[in-house]
Design a protein around this motif. Structure first.
Motif, short mmCIF file in Angstrom:
data_model
loop_
_atom_site.label_atom_id
_atom_site.label_comp_id
_atom_site.label_asym_id
_atom_site.label_seq_id
_atom_site.Cartn_x
_atom_site.Cartn_y
_atom_site.Cartn_z
N ALA A 75 3.37 5.44 -1.94
CA ALA A 75 2.16 6.05 -1.40
C ALA A 75 0.94 5.61 -2.20
O ALA A 75 -0.14 5.34 -1.62
CB ALA A 75 2.29 7.57 -1.43
N ALA A 76 1.07 5.52 -3.51
CA ALA A 76 -0.06 5.10 -4.34
C ALA A 76 -0.41 3.64 -4.10
O ALA A 76 -1.60 3.27 -4.06
CB ALA A 76 0.27 5.32 -5.82
N VAL A 77 0.59 2.79 -3.90
CA VAL A 77 0.33 1.39 -3.58
C VAL A 77 -0.35 1.27 -2.22
O VAL A 77 -1.35 0.56 -2.06
CB VAL A 77 1.64 0.57 -3.62
CG1 VAL A 77 1.40 -0.84 -3.06
CG2 VAL A 77 2.19 0.50 -5.03
N ALA A 78 0.17 1.98 -1.23
CA ALA A 78 -0.41 1.92 0.11
C ALA A 78 -1.85 2.40 0.13
O ALA A 78 -2.69 1.86 0.87
CB ALA A 78 0.43 2.74 1.08
N ALA A 79 -2.17 3.40 -0.70
CA ALA A 79 -3.53 3.94 -0.73
C ALA A 79 -4.55 2.90 -1.20
O ALA A 79 -5.74 3.01 -0.88
CB ALA A 79 -3.58 5.16 -1.64
N GLU A 80 -4.09 1.89 -1.95
CA GLU A 80 -5.00 0.84 -2.43
C GLU A 80 -5.27 -0.23 -1.38
O GLU A 80 -6.09 -1.12 -1.60
CB GLU A 80 -4.44 0.21 -3.70
CG GLU A 80 -4.35 1.16 -4.87
CD GLU A 80 -5.70 1.78 -5.20
OE1 GLU A 80 -6.70 1.03 -5.27
OE2 GLU A 80 -5.76 3.01 -5.40
N GLN A 81 -4.56 -0.19 -0.27
CA GLN A 81 -4.74 -1.13 0.85
C GLN A 81 -4.73 -2.60 0.39
O GLN A 81 -5.66 -3.36 0.66
CB GLN A 81 -6.03 -0.81 1.60
CG GLN A 81 -6.04 0.59 2.20
CD GLN A 81 -7.30 0.89 2.98
OE1 GLN A 81 -8.42 0.56 2.56
NE2 GLN A 81 -7.14 1.49 4.13
N PRO A 82 -3.67 -3.00 -0.29
CA PRO A 82 -3.63 -4.39 -0.77
C PRO A 82 -3.40 -5.36 0.38
O PRO A 82 -2.76 -5.04 1.39
CB PRO A 82 -2.44 -4.38 -1.72
CG PRO A 82 -1.53 -3.34 -1.16
CD PRO A 82 -2.45 -2.25 -0.64
N GLU A 83 -3.89 -6.57 0.18
CA GLU A 83 -3.58 -7.65 1.11
C GLU A 83 -2.31 -8.38 0.70
O GLU A 83 -1.63 -8.98 1.55
CB GLU A 83 -4.76 -8.62 1.17
CG GLU A 83 -6.02 -7.97 1.71
CD GLU A 83 -7.24 -8.86 1.57
OE1 GLU A 83 -7.28 -9.93 2.23
OE2 GLU A 83 -8.15 -8.50 0.79
N TYR A 84 -2.00 -8.33 -0.58
CA TYR A 84 -0.77 -8.90 -1.11
C TYR A 84 -0.25 -7.99 -2.21
O TYR A 84 -1.01 -7.28 -2.87
CB TYR A 84 -0.98 -10.31 -1.70
CG TYR A 84 -1.53 -11.31 -0.73
CD1 TYR A 84 -0.70 -11.94 0.21
CD2 TYR A 84 -2.89 -11.64 -0.73
CE1 TYR A 84 -1.21 -12.86 1.11
CE2 TYR A 84 -3.40 -12.57 0.17
CZ TYR A 84 -2.56 -13.17 1.08
OH TYR A 84 -3.06 -14.08 1.97
N ILE A 85 1.07 -8.05 -2.43
CA ILE A 85 1.70 -7.38 -3.56
C ILE A 85 2.48 -8.42 -4.34
O ILE A 85 3.27 -9.18 -3.75
CB ILE A 85 2.65 -6.25 -3.11
CG1 ILE A 85 1.88 -5.17 -2.33
CG2 ILE A 85 3.37 -5.63 -4.32
CD1 ILE A 85 2.78 -4.14 -1.65
N PHE A 86 2.25 -8.49 -5.65
CA PHE A 86 3.01 -9.38 -6.52
C PHE A 86 3.89 -8.52 -7.42
O PHE A 86 3.40 -7.64 -8.12
CB PHE A 86 2.08 -10.22 -7.41
CG PHE A 86 1.15 -11.14 -6.67
CD1 PHE A 86 1.37 -11.49 -5.34
CD2 PHE A 86 0.04 -11.67 -7.31
CE1 PHE A 86 0.51 -12.34 -4.66
CE2 PHE A 86 -0.83 -12.53 -6.66
CZ PHE A 86 -0.60 -12.87 -5.33
N PHE A 87 5.20 -8.77 -7.40
CA PHE A 87 6.13 -8.06 -8.28
C PHE A 87 6.66 -9.05 -9.30
O PHE A 87 7.29 -10.04 -8.92
CB PHE A 87 7.28 -7.43 -7.49
CG PHE A 87 8.03 -6.39 -8.28
CD1 PHE A 87 7.83 -5.05 -8.05
CD2 PHE A 87 8.90 -6.77 -9.31
CE1 PHE A 87 8.50 -4.09 -8.81
CE2 PHE A 87 9.57 -5.83 -10.06
CZ PHE A 87 9.37 -4.47 -9.81
#
Length: 286
Positions: A75-87
């Motif tokens: 939920a916290a990641v989604a709230a930031e509205q990223p265009e990409y996620i790097f793990f």
């Protein structure tokens, strides 16, 4: 002789118990309460189409759960509205071992938010079964970069995203230098980002590859954060390590290191909460 010695002893014990309870509560909060940290690195050669590109960077989860099924993290990641996620690796922890369904569930959750790219850390190789893990992540929507690179496109412009397996991987795997040479041979002189788990290889190796931005984890923010330091301990228990959190520059290359999310084995964080990092790429004006 002091008056009421038993009463004073009880009072002292109560104070000690309360202090211990407060310390326990603080450490629990300090190791479980997510923080969002935002950074805006500026590059003179960033293609205009990527100005304002928003990336969430995660690392070092070590099998932790923030909420049931990592619901709070997602939920916290989604709230930031990223265009990409790097793990950036260490999804699993060698001291706990893999949990059935955890990699697939995490991969599905993140890739449902934004295109997600992953590189291995040292713990995946220590746990073993890396080829199977990569297949699980890929089947659940994550792009695994194993000494590979891919183009990213935005607003008509293209940059290159490369990722390397951790040095704990196969002895004969492609070297970072060989991968960098392939990037230049195929793409000329692009703006490119390198995903590489180990922060402590930046100065002597990764910064020399020519990448504009290197993204790393591994350091856990120096584990214990003290004022005026870059953390108290490295993973090798060296005192006052470098390159543990935030932005750095060396040899014309920028490094971003996230403090990561989980803890390895019995370790714990102090003044160093689990981090969701948000990078917004900026193009220098003029």
């Amino acid at each position: 002789m002091p008056k009421h010695p038993k009463r004073r002893t009880r009072r002292n014990l109560a104070v000690l118990a309360l202090s211990a309870l407060c310390l326990t509560g603080f450490l629990y909060w300090d190791n479980t309460a997510l923080r969002v940290a935002r950074f805006d690195p500026v590059f003179s050669n960033l293609p205009a189409g990527f100005d304002g590109c928003r990336i969430v960077i995660l690392s070092d989860l070590h099998g932790a759960s923030f909420g049931a099924h990592n619901a709070d993290l997602l939920a916290a990641v989604a709230a930031e509205q990223p265009e990409y996620i790097f793990f950036l690796g260490d999804l699993e922890d060698k001291y706990r071992g893999p949990e059935d369904g955890y990699p697939a569930e995490t991969a599905r959750g993140l890739s449902a938010i934004a295109p997600t790219y992953y590189v291995t850390g040292n713990h995946e190789w220590a746990v073993g079964g890396v080829p199977a893990l990569k297949e699980i992540l890929t089947a659940n929507g994550v792009t695994v970069l194993s000494n590979q690179f891919v183009p990213l496109e935005r607003n008509g412009d293209t940059i290159v995203l490369a990722g390397i397996d951790d040095p704990n991987g196969y002895a004969d795997q492609k070297t970072p230098e060989e991968l960098a040479a392939e990037v230049y041979a195929a793409c000329g002189d692009p703006f490119w980002i390198l995903l590489a788990h180990r922060n402590n290889r930046f100065a002597r190796q990764y910064s020399l590859l020519g990448a504009d931005l290197v993204c790393s984890g591994h350091a856990h923010g120096g584990i214990v954060r003290l004022p005026g330091t870059d953390g108290l301990f490295s993973h090798d228990l060296d005192l006052f390590p470098s390159y543990t959190a935030g932005l750095y520059e060396e040899n014309g290359s920028v490094l971003f290191v996230t403090r990561g999310l989980g803890n390895s084995g019995p370790s714990f964080r102090v003044f160093n909460r689990p981090e969701i990092a948000v990078l917004t790429l900026r193009r220098a004006e003029g």
